[in-house]
Design a protein around this motif. Sequence first.
Motif, mmCIF file in Angstrom:
data_model
loop_
_atom_site.group_PDB
_atom_site.id
_atom_site.type_symbol
_atom_site.label_atom_id
_atom_site.label_comp_id
_atom_site.label_asym_id
_atom_site.label_seq_id
_atom_site.Cartn_x
_atom_site.Cartn_y
_atom_site.Cartn_z
ATOM 1 N N CYS A 1 -86.453 34.742 23.495
ATOM 2 C CA CYS A 1 -87.118 34.733 24.795
ATOM 3 C C CYS A 1 -88.139 33.598 24.826
ATOM 4 O O CYS A 1 -88.962 33.469 23.905
ATOM 5 N N ALA A 2 -88.099 32.766 25.839
ATOM 6 C CA ALA A 2 -89.130 31.755 26.043
ATOM 7 C C ALA A 2 -90.259 32.376 26.859
ATOM 8 O O ALA A 2 -90.021 33.171 27.769
ATOM 9 N N VAL A 3 -91.489 32.025 26.512
ATOM 10 C CA VAL A 3 -92.665 32.529 27.222
ATOM 11 C C VAL A 3 -93.457 31.326 27.735
ATOM 12 O O VAL A 3 -93.859 30.465 26.958
ATOM 13 N N THR A 4 -93.664 31.281 29.047
ATOM 14 C CA THR A 4 -94.359 30.149 29.655
ATOM 15 C C THR A 4 -95.568 30.625 30.442
ATOM 16 O O THR A 4 -95.443 31.477 31.325
ATOM 17 N N ALA A 5 -96.742 30.095 30.075
ATOM 18 C CA ALA A 5 -97.980 30.354 30.821
ATOM 19 C C ALA A 5 -98.160 29.217 31.816
ATOM 20 O O ALA A 5 -98.354 28.064 31.429
ATOM 21 N N VAL A 6 -98.076 29.534 33.088
ATOM 22 C CA VAL A 6 -98.009 28.498 34.128
ATOM 23 C C VAL A 6 -99.398 28.120 34.622
ATOM 24 O O VAL A 6 -100.236 28.977 34.928
ATOM 25 N N ASN A 7 -99.627 26.811 34.686
ATOM 26 C CA ASN A 7 -100.882 26.254 35.183
ATOM 27 C C ASN A 7 -100.560 25.041 36.050
ATOM 28 O O ASN A 7 -99.393 24.721 36.283
ATOM 29 N N LYS A 8 -101.591 24.377 36.537
ATOM 30 C CA LYS A 8 -101.365 23.253 37.449
ATOM 31 C C LYS A 8 -100.594 22.101 36.799
ATOM 32 O O LYS A 8 -99.874 21.376 37.476
ATOM 33 N N LYS A 9 -100.729 21.929 35.502
ATOM 34 C CA LYS A 9 -100.065 20.815 34.840
ATOM 35 C C LYS A 9 -98.569 21.045 34.654
ATOM 36 O O LYS A 9 -97.779 20.114 34.740
ATOM 37 N N ASN A 10 -98.163 22.267 34.352
ATOM 38 C CA ASN A 10 -96.735 22.483 34.080
ATOM 39 C C ASN A 10 -95.972 23.097 35.251
ATOM 40 O O ASN A 10 -94.757 23.279 35.167
ATOM 41 N N LEU A 11 -96.660 23.413 36.337
ATOM 42 C CA LEU A 11 -95.991 24.016 37.489
ATOM 43 C C LEU A 11 -94.823 23.160 37.974
ATOM 44 O O LEU A 11 -93.733 23.667 38.235
ATOM 45 N N LEU A 12 -95.038 21.858 38.060
ATOM 46 C CA LEU A 12 -94.002 20.974 38.589
ATOM 47 C C LEU A 12 -92.892 20.691 37.579
ATOM 48 O O LEU A 12 -91.841 20.172 37.932
ATOM 49 N N GLU A 13 -93.127 21.038 36.312
ATOM 50 C CA GLU A 13 -92.095 20.832 35.285
ATOM 51 C C GLU A 13 -91.199 22.050 35.096
ATOM 52 O O GLU A 13 -90.268 22.013 34.293
ATOM 53 N N LEU A 14 -91.463 23.114 35.835
ATOM 54 C CA LEU A 14 -90.675 24.335 35.645
ATOM 55 C C LEU A 14 -89.166 24.114 35.816
ATOM 56 O O LEU A 14 -88.376 24.660 35.031
ATOM 57 N N PRO A 15 -88.711 23.334 36.788
ATOM 58 C CA PRO A 15 -87.256 23.102 36.888
ATOM 59 C C PRO A 15 -86.676 22.423 35.649
ATOM 60 O O PRO A 15 -85.582 22.774 35.195
ATOM 61 N N GLN A 16 -87.405 21.450 35.073
ATOM 62 C CA GLN A 16 -86.923 20.785 33.864
ATOM 63 C C GLN A 16 -86.918 21.748 32.668
ATOM 64 O O GLN A 16 -86.002 21.727 31.847
ATOM 65 N N ILE A 17 -87.970 22.565 32.577
ATOM 66 C CA ILE A 17 -88.005 23.567 31.509
ATOM 67 C C ILE A 17 -86.806 24.499 31.645
ATOM 68 O O ILE A 17 -86.126 24.814 30.666
ATOM 69 N N ARG A 18 -86.548 24.939 32.866
ATOM 70 C CA ARG A 18 -85.408 25.828 33.120
ATOM 71 C C ARG A 18 -84.107 25.197 32.653
ATOM 72 O O ARG A 18 -83.286 25.867 31.992
ATOM 73 N N ASN A 19 -83.893 23.935 32.978
ATOM 74 C CA ASN A 19 -82.657 23.264 32.567
ATOM 75 C C ASN A 19 -82.518 23.246 31.046
ATOM 76 O O ASN A 19 -81.425 23.469 30.500
ATOM 77 N N ARG A 20 -83.621 22.966 30.365
ATOM 78 C CA ARG A 20 -83.569 22.920 28.900
ATOM 79 C C ARG A 20 -83.252 24.316 28.327
ATOM 80 O O ARG A 20 -82.469 24.446 27.393
ATOM 81 N N LEU A 21 -83.859 25.349 28.895
ATOM 82 C CA LEU A 21 -83.620 26.702 28.396
ATOM 83 C C LEU A 21 -82.154 27.095 28.580
ATOM 84 O O LEU A 21 -81.568 27.782 27.736
#
Length: 337
Positions: A144-164
Amino acid sequence: MDPKEIVWEYTLKCNSKCLHCGSDALSSRDNELSSDEVLNLVDQIAEIGFKRIVLAGGEPTLRKDWQDTAFKIKDKGIDFGIISNALAWKSEIIDNLATLDPYAVGLSVDGERELHDYIRGVPGSHEKVFSSVKQLKAKGVTVCAVTAVNKKNLLELPQIRNRLIIYGIDAWQLQTASPMGRMADNMDLVLNADDYYQFAKFIVETREKVPHMNIAAGDCVGYFGSLEKGLRDQEWQGCMAGIQGMGIDSDGTVRGCLSIRSDKAKEGNVRDSSLKEIWEDSRKFKYNREFNVNNLKGDCTDCDYGIKCKGGCQSQSTAFFDEFHNAPYCIERYEKR
């Protein structure tokens, strides 16, 4: 009361220094439970009837006795899980995790390579995480990946999703980074209301686009409004701290939820009373066990969903306002404004 899950801060010692760390983890507490106390505590948890124990931190694998504890958890017939940054892992740890057959191994993923390493304060940490993912998946371990979302990584969520997706991650827990611990010193990273709504929409979209991955919105995400049905499988029933769940600090302090860092949430210590005595004490966990609508604060006071919602996530409520039943983020409130 329906005891289901213990989240256990196994040690406060940590080998990363994340910008958003709610417990400000770095060094061990001076008075952490000994190995004998830890094993005895597993017996106490089993006696109450909890179904699942998650070892967290800090970094739980920095304690040399974590595997002994994990094997005892399994021997007691309790589901075992662990949340780690994987930085200290060698092949032996991965082999032992496979032998333990955890219901899930949670690995922190907070961005693509550059941003993840920046947020976690350790160059190469992103590479280490995904190297560990490959090895765990090769051994059939649920990851399971665990991501704590903040202003810096909010816009990278689609890229993180693709990698996962590429790495075959089984589940993804998405939660907000709240202003407590080190995050309280990084308020510029805290999501505003517009950010939060976009984040919630992303979770709904991802659950629709990636149905084979178990996408879990943290309890800090909600509540009701038009997105509620898409956020989680079951409608939000309010915070379950002290009702279904409990948190234990590495020094034996008991809380309804490990993420409620306020001193108001401390319910006792296992060195002073047995865990069962604390759990069954009618004077404990009153903020949830004895909740009524008169307990609601702030903008939650007149909400039609108040009796169900209880004012949202108590960790967020205490982090922002140092009081219960007044979580600042709310989809229903956002859509009505």
